[in-house]
Design a protein around this motif. Structure first.
Motif, mmCIF file in Angstrom:
data_model
loop_
_atom_site.group_PDB
_atom_site.id
_atom_site.type_symbol
_atom_site.label_atom_id
_atom_site.label_comp_id
_atom_site.label_asym_id
_atom_site.label_seq_id
_atom_site.Cartn_x
_atom_site.Cartn_y
_atom_site.Cartn_z
ATOM 1 N N GLN A 190 1.929 -24.992 -19.272
ATOM 2 C CA GLN A 190 2.994 -25.498 -18.530
ATOM 3 C C GLN A 190 4.489 -25.503 -19.291
ATOM 4 N N LYS A 199 7.912 -26.390 -14.453
ATOM 5 C CA LYS A 199 6.841 -25.614 -13.909
ATOM 6 C C LYS A 199 5.552 -26.041 -13.684
ATOM 7 N N GLU A 200 4.716 -25.363 -12.961
ATOM 8 C CA GLU A 200 3.455 -25.911 -12.698
ATOM 9 C C GLU A 200 2.709 -25.393 -13.963
ATOM 10 N N ARG A 201 1.719 -26.102 -14.143
ATOM 11 C CA ARG A 201 0.561 -25.331 -15.021
ATOM 12 C C ARG A 201 -0.039 -24.303 -14.349
ATOM 13 N N GLU A 202 0.001 -23.399 -14.967
ATOM 14 C CA GLU A 202 -0.656 -22.194 -14.724
ATOM 15 C C GLU A 202 -1.725 -21.493 -15.711
#
Length: 127
Positions: free
Chosen positions: A39, A43-46
């Motif tokens: 993360q 931003k979103e966790r990917e």
């Protein structure tokens, strides 16, 4: 208590390498699929990578394929993420996570599929 603890993060120059470790306590990793997630700020966790319980199969996000390699040493109850050719856009907090998946031959990169999480380790790629 089921715990995952990440280590190995730090500051590295572009093009450099780091090896992250994820150690489990309170349970054995033999029966678990392990995922690596990251993360970045804002931003979103990917999902980055995952490895099935046997270690026989892995899966990678397109952005890291060919540069990152997941492996595991079940005898040491530890999973690793070797990161090579690091780029500034790889800068993030990296998390490992686990889900019970004995015998599964494939794994996915959806964070919502995981139910045991570590607290993360920061990786900064900068000159």
């Amino acid at each position: 208590q089921l715990q995952l603890v990440e280590s190995g993060g730090g500051l590295v120059q572009p093009g450099g390498s780091l090896r992250l470790s994820c150690a489990a306590s309170g349970f054995t990793l033999d029966y678990y699929t392990i995922g690596w997630f990251r993360q970045a700020p804002g931003k979103e966790r990917e999902g980055v990578s995952c490895i099935v319980s046997s270690g026989g199969n892995t899966n990678y996000a397109g952005s890291v394929k060919g540069r990152f390699t997941a492996s595991r040493d079940n005898a040491k109850n530890t999973v690793f993420l070797q990161m090579n050719s690091l780029k500034p856009e790889d800068t993030a907090v990296y998390y490992c996570a686990a889900v019970f998946r004995l015998g599964f031959r494939v794994c996915g990169l959806d964070p919502q599929s995981m139910n045991i999480w570590g607290k993360g380790t920061l990786v900064t790629v900068s000159s």
